[in-house]
Structures are given as structure tokens and as C-alpha cells.
Write an enzyme that holds these catalytic residues in place. Structure first.
Site, short mmCIF file in Angstrom:
data_model
loop_
_atom_site.label_atom_id
_atom_site.label_comp_id
_atom_site.label_asym_id
_atom_site.label_seq_id
_atom_site.Cartn_x
_atom_site.Cartn_y
_atom_site.Cartn_z
N SER A 295 0.85 -1.19 0.00
CA SER A 295 0.00 0.00 0.00
C SER A 295 0.88 1.23 0.00
O SER A 295 2.01 1.20 0.51
CB SER A 295 -0.89 0.02 1.24
OG SER A 295 -1.52 1.28 1.42
N TYR B 157 -3.12 -0.61 9.78
CA TYR B 157 -3.01 -0.94 8.37
C TYR B 157 -1.64 -0.51 7.83
O TYR B 157 -0.95 -1.29 7.17
CB TYR B 157 -4.13 -0.26 7.57
CG TYR B 157 -4.17 -0.67 6.13
CD1 TYR B 157 -4.70 -1.90 5.76
CD2 TYR B 157 -3.68 0.15 5.12
CE1 TYR B 157 -4.74 -2.31 4.43
CE2 TYR B 157 -3.71 -0.23 3.79
CZ TYR B 157 -4.25 -1.46 3.45
OH TYR B 157 -4.28 -1.85 2.14
#
Length: 285
Positions: free
Chosen positions: A142, A155
Site C-alpha cells: 500500500s 493498516y
């Protein structure tokens, strides 16, 4: 970067015909699109997912990536069906609200276990097959692995740790298999639902990108003749990636200022998990 230019810089693409591909999170937004594209290009694809759908475009085996025994069993079945492995795409992942200032709870453990350790479990189960074929591992990381956004610490931490794991794996498998990391920004998908439900939506802090660009970049990582180590999925993402790595103070200031402005505008009012951010924004207002 336009696809023809990316292909040229990568020395072109090898054919996917006949490649044996395993995709985790195969029934989700990214996974379904990846399985479909690989299949259209002639690859043989098997997926793993916690909850396969009846209309999945490839065979998807049920698998809880947070369970050691389940991963070992499902991965062995997948490799048997494929007859080996040429490409592993570690795509499975979950998000959710997790402010860094609060104690780590079940939500944090859940994200770290799936996003990091789930990929680790599957990769270790596939390592022998991948080195036998001189295959490729593609980690869907990500943009938050390098440019952390607030209120979603678990995350970002899981994805940064995934890159660290990929770096170690790359050195251990050097000369026998390759490892690439892909860095999408935000794509509209159910992964954001729990964060939005908690009143911590990052709308306005992140620009959504098309799913097709992420799929194209994963395919580039898997099929380019010249192996790529790190691949942002858009031109804007490449700029953010560069700035976050080389000018972190600048990106920190931009993100912090944007967060404060949104808090002052009332975006997080009523969100219990953002109470500290709201309180501090008013104190400095």
C-alpha cells in the site's frame, strides 16, 4: 506512467500462457479482477479466500490465512491442483480504524495477523515450489507503507512490515525466485467500510484511483521481463512514494495539516476514536 512506456522500461512482458498462479484474497475486489485478468491471458489460476463466492471466476479454496494449519492444508491443495507454482500474488488484506495513540486491541491484532502474517504463512508454504520454478512473489502492499495516514495505524504498520518481510525474502531467495512490491493508493472497495462506519473516513485525505491501474501494475510485476522491486500504481503515487522516502518531513507536515483542517471542520465530530485528534485541533486552533 502509460502502460506502453512501462512495458518498454521493463523490457517487455513475457507471456502468461501456461503460468501457474496462486492469488490470495481471490474473492475480494482486487482478487476477482486479478484472477479474471490472469485467466484471460492464459494462466491457470487458483485462489484462496476466507469466504469464496459461488460466482468466482476461478477455483477458490476456502482458507483462513490467520490459521497455520488451514494455510498449510489449503496451500498444499492449491499447489497440487496447479502442478507447481510460477507466480504467487499475496493480495489478501483488511483495513479498519486504529488510532496510534490508543492501546492496540483486537482490531490491530486482526490486521497485523492477516496483512502481514497471512502473507508470510502462504509464502513460506509456497517457497519450495517457487524456487523450483524460479517463480515470482508479488506483494500487494500500500502507499501507506511509505506514507502513513493517521487514524489507521494498524493498516500502515502491517503494510510497512510486509515490505520489510519482502526485503528479507528477496535476499534469501536471490537467484532462485524474485519478490516485487506493489503500492496502490486508495481504491473504492469494502475495505474502507469499517473505517467509515467508525466516523474516521479518510475522504479528502486520499485520492481514489481506478482498480484497473492496480491490476495492470500487479500484472507488470508478475510478467515484466525485467524484474521490478517496487511499483507504485499511478504517476501521482510514484511522486508520493519518492517524496515520502526522500523528504519525509515534508509529507508529514502536509498530512498533519490536512488532518487538523478536517478535524476543525467537524469531519470527526462524534467519532469516539478520533476524540484526541479533535480535542488537540481545537486547542491549536
Amino acid at each position: 506512467m502509460a502502460r506502453p512506456v512501462r512495458d518498454l522500461l521493463s523490457g517487455g512482458r513475457r507471456s502468461a500462457a501456461g503460468l501457474r498462479v496462486l492469488v490470495t484474497g481471490a474473492s475480494g475486489t482486487f482478487g476477482r479482477a486479478l484472477c479474471t485478468r490472469f485467466t484471460e491471458l492464459g494462466a491457470t489460476v487458483v485462489g484462496l479466500d476466507l469466504a469464496p463466492n459461488e460466482d468466482d471466476t476461478v477455483e477458490v479454496l476456502p482458507c483462513d490465512l490467520t490459521d497455520d494449519a488451514d494455510v498449510a492444508s489449503a496451500t498444499a491443495q492449491a499447489l497440487e491442483r496447479l502442478g507447481g507454482l510460477d507466480v504467487l500474488v499475496n493480495n489478501a488484506g483488511i483495513g479498519g480504524p486504529a488510532p496510534a495513540e490508543l492501546p492496540p486491541g483486537e482490531e490491530v491484532r486482526r490486521q497485523l495477523d492477516l496483512n502481514l502474517l497471512g502473507a508470510w504463512r502462504v509464502t513460506s508454504a509456497c517457497a519450495r515450489a517457487l524456487t523450483d520454478s524460479r517463480g515470482r512473489v508479488v506483494m500487494v502492499s500500500s502507499r501507506m507503507a511509505v506514507l502513513q495516514l493517521p487514524l489507521a495505524a494498524a493498516y500502515g504498520a502491517s503494510k510497512r512490515a510486509l515490505v520489510a518481510y519482502a526485503d528479507a525474502l528477496r535476499m534469501e531467495l536471490a537467484g532462485h525466485a524474485t519478490v516485487s512490491c506493489v503500492y496502490p493508493s486508495a481504491v473504492r472497495s469494502p475495505i474502507h467500510d469499517s473505517t467509515a462506519a467508525a466516523g474516521l473516513s479518510l475522504e479528502g485525505m486520499s485520492t481514489y484511483e481506478p482498480l484497473e491501474g492496480v491490476v495492470d501494475t500487479v500484472l507488470l510485476a508478475a510478467l515484466s521481463r525485467r524484474v521490478r522491486r517496487d511499483l507504485p500504481t499511478t504517476g501521482k503515487g510514484a511522486v508520493e512514494f519518492f517524496l515520502a522516502r526522500h523528504f519525509p518531513r515534508l509529507t508529514d507536515r502536509i498530512v498533519a495539516r490536512t488532518l487538523t483542517e478536517r478535524a476543525r471542520a467537524g469531519v470527526f465530530d462524534g467519532a469516539e476514536l478520533a476524540a484526541g485528534v479533535v480535542r488537540r485541533s481545537r486547542r491549536t486552533g
